[in-house]
Design a protein around this motif. Structure first.
Motif, PDB file in Angstrom:
ATOM      1  N   VAL A   1       0.847  -1.199   0.000  1.00  0.00           N
ATOM      2  CA  VAL A   1       0.000   0.000   0.000  1.00  0.00           C
ATOM      3  C   VAL A   1       0.883   1.250   0.000  1.00  0.00           C
ATOM      4  CG1 VAL A   1      -1.601   1.355   1.432  1.00  0.00           C
ATOM      5  CG2 VAL A   1      -1.992  -1.099   1.104  1.00  0.00           C
ATOM      6  N   LEU A   2       1.935   1.215   0.822  1.00  0.00           N
ATOM      7  CA  LEU A   2       2.792   2.401   0.935  1.00  0.00           C
ATOM      8  C   LEU A   2       3.550   2.679  -0.365  1.00  0.00           C
ATOM      9  CD1 LEU A   2       3.967   1.831   4.610  1.00  0.00           C
ATOM     10  CD2 LEU A   2       2.671   3.811   3.774  1.00  0.00           C
ATOM     11  N   SER A   3       3.923   1.619  -1.091  1.00  0.00           N
ATOM     12  CA  SER A   3       4.596   1.837  -2.383  1.00  0.00           C
ATOM     13  C   SER A   3       3.668   2.561  -3.351  1.00  0.00           C
ATOM     14  CB  SER A   3       5.002   0.496  -3.019  1.00  0.00           C
ATOM     15  OG  SER A   3       6.202   0.048  -2.455  1.00  0.00           O
ATOM     16  N   VAL A   4       2.407   2.163  -3.357  1.00  0.00           N
ATOM     17  CA  VAL A   4       1.437   2.845  -4.232  1.00  0.00           C
ATOM     18  C   VAL A   4       1.299   4.299  -3.801  1.00  0.00           C
ATOM     19  CG1 VAL A   4      -1.023   3.002  -4.831  1.00  0.00           C
ATOM     20  CG2 VAL A   4       0.113   0.762  -4.789  1.00  0.00           C
ATOM     21  N   LYS A   5       1.139   4.508  -2.486  1.00  0.00           N
ATOM     22  CA  LYS A   5       0.837   5.859  -2.005  1.00  0.00           C
ATOM     23  C   LYS A   5       2.042   6.801  -2.095  1.00  0.00           C
ATOM     24  CE  LYS A   5      -2.227   6.453   1.212  1.00  0.00           C
ATOM     25  NZ  LYS A   5      -2.918   6.460   2.520  1.00  0.00           N
ATOM     26  N   LEU A   6       3.247   6.240  -1.976  1.00  0.00           N
ATOM     27  CA  LEU A   6       4.453   7.090  -2.030  1.00  0.00           C
ATOM     28  C   LEU A   6       4.524   7.866  -3.354  1.00  0.00           C
ATOM     29  CD1 LEU A   6       7.093   8.007  -0.700  1.00  0.00           C
ATOM     30  CD2 LEU A   6       8.209   5.980  -1.666  1.00  0.00           C
ATOM     31  N   LYS A   7       4.069   7.224  -4.437  1.00  0.00           N
ATOM     32  CA  LYS A   7       4.104   7.886  -5.753  1.00  0.00           C
ATOM     33  C   LYS A   7       3.227   9.143  -5.759  1.00  0.00           C
ATOM     34  CE  LYS A   7       4.756   3.632  -8.393  1.00  0.00           C
ATOM     35  NZ  LYS A   7       4.359   2.592  -7.417  1.00  0.00           N
ATOM     36  N   HIS A   8       2.183   9.131  -4.961  1.00  0.00           N
ATOM     37  CA  HIS A   8       1.253  10.266  -4.929  1.00  0.00           C
ATOM     38  C   HIS A   8       1.637  11.318  -3.888  1.00  0.00           C
ATOM     39  CE1 HIS A   8      -1.704   8.253  -7.514  1.00  0.00           C
ATOM     40  NE2 HIS A   8      -1.354   7.143  -6.870  1.00  0.00           N
ATOM     41  N   LEU A   9       2.587  10.967  -3.011  1.00  0.00           N
ATOM     42  CA  LEU A   9       2.863  11.853  -1.876  1.00  0.00           C
ATOM     43  C   LEU A   9       3.255  13.278  -2.293  1.00  0.00           C
ATOM     44  CD1 LEU A   9       3.090  12.290   1.182  1.00  0.00           C
ATOM     45  CD2 LEU A   9       5.413  11.344   1.068  1.00  0.00           C
ATOM     46  N   PRO A  10       4.138  13.454  -3.292  1.00  0.00           N
ATOM     47  CA  PRO A  10       4.499  14.834  -3.637  1.00  0.00           C
ATOM     48  C   PRO A  10       3.267  15.666  -4.036  1.00  0.00           C
ATOM     49  CG  PRO A  10       6.084  13.304  -4.581  1.00  0.00           C
ATOM     50  CD  PRO A  10       4.959  12.463  -4.023  1.00  0.00           C
ATOM     51  N   ALA A  11       2.375  15.086  -4.802  1.00  0.00           N
ATOM     52  CA  ALA A  11       1.166  15.844  -5.208  1.00  0.00           C
ATOM     53  C   ALA A  11       0.265  16.101  -3.996  1.00  0.00           C
ATOM     54  CB  ALA A  11       0.405  15.080  -6.284  1.00  0.00           C
ATOM     55  N   TRP A  12       0.158  15.101  -3.135  1.00  0.00           N
ATOM     56  CA  TRP A  12      -0.681  15.302  -1.934  1.00  0.00           C
ATOM     57  C   TRP A  12      -0.087  16.389  -1.041  1.00  0.00           C
ATOM     58  CZ3 TRP A  12      -1.126   9.331  -0.974  1.00  0.00           C
ATOM     59  CH2 TRP A  12      -2.146   8.802  -1.787  1.00  0.00           C
ATOM     60  N   ASN A  13       1.245  16.381  -0.894  1.00  0.00           N
ATOM     61  CA  ASN A  13       1.870  17.427  -0.078  1.00  0.00           C
ATOM     62  C   ASN A  13       1.653  18.808  -0.705  1.00  0.00           C
ATOM     63  OD1 ASN A  13       2.755  15.862   2.036  1.00  0.00           O
ATOM     64  ND2 ASN A  13       4.844  15.611   1.255  1.00  0.00           N
ATOM     65  N   GLU A  14       1.710  18.852  -2.033  1.00  0.00           N
ATOM     66  CA  GLU A  14       1.442  20.138  -2.697  1.00  0.00           C
ATOM     67  C   GLU A  14       0.006  20.591  -2.423  1.00  0.00           C
ATOM     68  OE1 GLU A  14       3.456  22.432  -3.844  1.00  0.00           O
ATOM     69  OE2 GLU A  14       4.968  20.988  -3.203  1.00  0.00           O
ATOM     70  N   GLY A  15      -0.920  19.640  -2.409  1.00  0.00           N
ATOM     71  CA  GLY A  15      -2.318  19.958  -2.086  1.00  0.00           C
ATOM     72  C   GLY A  15      -2.429  20.550  -0.684  1.00  0.00           C
ATOM     73  N   ARG A  16      -1.709  19.965   0.255  1.00  0.00           N
ATOM     74  CA  ARG A  16      -1.721  20.502   1.634  1.00  0.00           C
ATOM     75  C   ARG A  16      -1.121  21.900   1.671  1.00  0.00           C
ATOM     76  NH1 ARG A  16      -2.236  16.801   5.929  1.00  0.00           N
ATOM     77  NH2 ARG A  16      -2.639  14.687   5.208  1.00  0.00           N
ATOM     78  N   ARG A  17      -0.031  22.108   0.916  1.00  0.00           N
ATOM     79  CA  ARG A  17       0.627  23.418   0.914  1.00  0.00           C
ATOM     80  C   ARG A  17      -0.287  24.474   0.274  1.00  0.00           C
ATOM     81  NH1 ARG A  17       5.756  24.310   1.565  1.00  0.00           N
ATOM     82  NH2 ARG A  17       6.123  25.391  -0.399  1.00  0.00           N
ATOM     83  N   ARG A  18      -0.993  24.055  -0.766  1.00  0.00           N
ATOM     84  CA  ARG A  18      -1.937  24.978  -1.415  1.00  0.00           C
ATOM     85  C   ARG A  18      -3.042  25.357  -0.413  1.00  0.00           C
ATOM     86  NH1 ARG A  18      -4.499  21.419  -4.860  1.00  0.00           N
ATOM     87  NH2 ARG A  18      -5.880  21.092  -3.109  1.00  0.00           N
ATOM     88  N   ASN A  19      -3.555  24.365   0.304  1.00  0.00           N
ATOM     89  CA  ASN A  19      -4.623  24.641   1.264  1.00  0.00           C
ATOM     90  C   ASN A  19      -4.125  25.511   2.416  1.00  0.00           C
ATOM     91  OD1 ASN A  19      -6.483  23.305  -0.247  1.00  0.00           O
ATOM     92  ND2 ASN A  19      -6.221  21.343   0.803  1.00  0.00           N
ATOM     93  N   ALA A  20      -2.881  25.271   2.841  1.00  0.00           N
ATOM     94  CA  ALA A  20      -2.315  26.102   3.917  1.00  0.00           C
ATOM     95  C   ALA A  20      -2.193  27.550   3.457  1.00  0.00           C
ATOM     96  CB  ALA A  20      -0.948  25.554   4.331  1.00  0.00           C
ATOM     97  N   ALA A  21      -1.815  27.722   2.184  1.00  0.00           N
ATOM     98  CA  ALA A  21      -1.675  29.091   1.662  1.00  0.00           C
ATOM     99  C   ALA A  21      -3.039  29.787   1.628  1.00  0.00           C
ATOM    100  CB  ALA A  21      -1.054  29.052   0.259  1.00  0.00           C
ATOM    101  N   ILE A  22      -4.098  29.038   1.331  1.00  0.00           N
ATOM    102  CA  ILE A  22      -5.443  29.641   1.335  1.00  0.00           C
ATOM    103  C   ILE A  22      -5.830  30.044   2.765  1.00  0.00           C
ATOM    104  CG2 ILE A  22      -7.896  29.287   0.789  1.00  0.00           C
ATOM    105  CD1 ILE A  22      -7.016  27.255  -1.369  1.00  0.00           C
ATOM    106  N   TYR A  23      -5.613  29.124   3.711  1.00  0.00           N
ATOM    107  CA  TYR A  23      -5.879  29.478   5.119  1.00  0.00           C
ATOM    108  C   TYR A  23      -5.083  30.727   5.505  1.00  0.00           C
ATOM    109  CZ  TYR A  23      -8.316  25.264   7.010  1.00  0.00           C
ATOM    110  OH  TYR A  23      -9.221  24.289   7.339  1.00  0.00           O
ATOM    111  N   ASP A  24      -3.765  30.725   5.184  1.00  0.00           N
ATOM    112  CA  ASP A  24      -2.897  31.860   5.564  1.00  0.00           C
ATOM    113  C   ASP A  24      -3.485  33.170   5.053  1.00  0.00           C
ATOM    114  OD1 ASP A  24      -1.043  30.218   6.770  1.00  0.00           O
ATOM    115  OD2 ASP A  24       0.412  30.296   5.117  1.00  0.00           O
ATOM    116  N   GLU A  25      -3.885  33.135   3.793  1.00  0.00           N
ATOM    117  CA  GLU A  25      -4.386  34.352   3.144  1.00  0.00           C
ATOM    118  C   GLU A  25      -5.694  34.821   3.803  1.00  0.00           C
ATOM    119  OE1 GLU A  25      -2.825  36.110   0.991  1.00  0.00           O
ATOM    120  OE2 GLU A  25      -4.507  37.516   0.678  1.00  0.00           O
ATOM    121  N   LEU A  26      -6.605  33.862   4.008  1.00  0.00           N
ATOM    122  CA  LEU A  26      -7.918  34.249   4.548  1.00  0.00           C
ATOM    123  C   LEU A  26      -7.844  34.633   6.021  1.00  0.00           C
ATOM    124  CD1 LEU A  26     -10.226  31.572   2.838  1.00  0.00           C
ATOM    125  CD2 LEU A  26      -9.928  33.965   2.197  1.00  0.00           C
ATOM    126  N   LEU A  27      -6.852  34.088   6.731  1.00  0.00           N
ATOM    127  CA  LEU A  27      -6.747  34.391   8.168  1.00  0.00           C
ATOM    128  C   LEU A  27      -5.838  35.587   8.449  1.00  0.00           C
ATOM    129  CD1 LEU A  27      -6.471  30.731   9.559  1.00  0.00           C
ATOM    130  CD2 LEU A  27      -8.295  32.355  10.095  1.00  0.00           C
TER     131      LEU A  27
END
Ligand SMILES: Cc1ncc(COP(=O)(O)O)c(C=O)c1O
Length: 374
Positions: A238-264
């Motif tokens: 499972v982790l081998s499958v998910k590791l391939k997606h991790l960079p995109a998922w982390n970017e998604g988190r960073r994008r969401n954090a930037a939205i929170y930062d901006e709105l707050l």
């Protein structure tokens, strides 16, 4: 609008086919305990972390514990860490028979304050465990410099920091060992319990491999007293499958954090997380600080917005560590932040609309006017 703190189902739906195939392969090969799928993941994860070795184990707690044992930490030793972490960091130290010694965290970063480290070192100190809290690494250069000058081992607790970076270096790659948890809710989460140690020290890798497998390098020839701390095959696949997606998922988190930062931005009474100049934060947790957090959490809950608290009580004040006799006031920054932290909903699939809704409710609760929608 319902906003969950975390939505594991959304992520699963996006990889259902791949992950199902991977699990089927484990079943077809009956490779359940350790085995080729774990070995494959170890190779991939070591490379992801910029290390030559990774050892898959049963949890992040075991990763920390076996790293300490592998580095020869034992009874009578002291290991320095921070009080605002999950208890596992301290438990691993205690389970080696050593004593956790705490230093306070920085007001801006919420990670180990390197300026306080030196004063906590005694002749018994053997190791330092900086914790990369919430997805941001500790300020590693000064910590490593102090530790190296005193001959101390450094173990990174990277259980919340898969893919985070410090001055371009991957979390986990800077100390003697880096420890990861793959608890399902982590940025890289298994479908059960799992963890890993990464290291570029071949001897340490060998020792931890033996410790996780009853002290044997060859079946039934046990040269150490170890433990059963193997990762299971399904988690490896499972982790081998998910590791391939991790960079995109982390970017998604960073994008969401930037939205929170901006709105707050400019919302009085809210302290937002700071990404330090040295850091690439991966926002495992997006924690804000507010003075009356119970009222805020209750009002968000009324609107179906789920929050968390990480962690309500710093480790030195937990009943489990009463025997250390460290009262309130011992670590003021950790204590004050523990009383004020609110972890807002954060996961890659969280939408901008959901974040606007959450921030709108925060503003309403704190007596601000509506969120300006750009
Ligand atoms: C900072 C930290 N250290 C250690 C651990 C322990 O990891 P696990 O739950 O996989 O044993 C966790 C997991 O929650 C954590 O967040």
């Amino acid at each position: 609008m319902k906003v969950p703190y975390l939505d594991l189902k959304a992520q699963y739906e996006s990889i259902r086919g791949e992950v199902g195939d991977a699990i089927q392969q484990v079943l077809d090969r009956t490779a359940f305990a350790g085995g080729p799928f774990v070995a494959q993941f170890e190779k991939e994860f070591a490379s992801f972390c910029g290390c030559s070795h990774a050892v898959g184990v049963g949890s992040g707690t075991e990763a920390l514990w076996l790293s300490l044992l592998g580095l020869g930490i034992g009874p009578g030793d002291e290991v320095i860490t921070v009080p605002n972490t999950f208890i596992a960091t301290a438990e691993a130290i205690s389970f080696c028979g050593a004593r956790p010694i705490f230093v306070d965290v920085g007001e801006a970063t919420w990670t180990m304050d390197p300026q306080r480290l030196e004063a906590a070192i005694t002749p018994r100190t053997k190791a330092v465990i900086p914790v990369h809290l919430f997805g941001q690494t500790a300020d590693m250069d000064p910590i490593l410099e102090i530790a190296r000058a005193r001959g101390l081992s450094v173990i990174e607790d990277a259980c919340q920091a898969h893919g985070a970076e410090y001055k371009g270096k991957p979390a986990g790659s800077m100390g003697d060992a880096g420890c990861f948890s793959f608890y399902p809710g982590k940025n890289l989460g298994a479908y059960g319990e799992a963890g890993a140690v990464v290291t570029s020290n071949e001897g340490l890798d060998r020792k931890i491999r033996m410790l996780r497998d009853h002290g044997q390098a060859k079946k039934y020839y046990h040269s150490l007293i170890g433990w059963n701390a193997r990762m299971d095959g399904i988690q490896g696949a499972v982790l081998s499958v998910k590791l391939k997606h991790l960079p995109a998922w982390n970017e998604g988190r960073r994008r969401n954090a930037a939205i929170y930062d901006e709105l707050l931005k400019g919302v009085k009474g809210v302290t937002t997380p700071k990404q330090a100049g040295y850091s690439k934060h991966v926002y495992h947790i997006y924690a804000i600080r507010v003075a009356d957090r119970d009222r805020l959490i209750a009002s968000l809950a009324e609107k179906d917005i789920q929050c968390g608290i990480h962690y309500p009580i710093p480790v030195h004040l937990l009943d489990a560590y009463k025997s250390l006799n460290l009262g309130t006031g011992s670590f003021p920054v950790a204590e004050k932040s523990a009383a004020e932290f609110v972890s807002l909903p954060m996961f890659p699939e969280l939408s901008g609309e959901q974040i606007e809704w959450v921030v709108g409710e925060i503003r309403r609760n704190l007596g601000h006017s509506a969120v300006p929608i750009s």
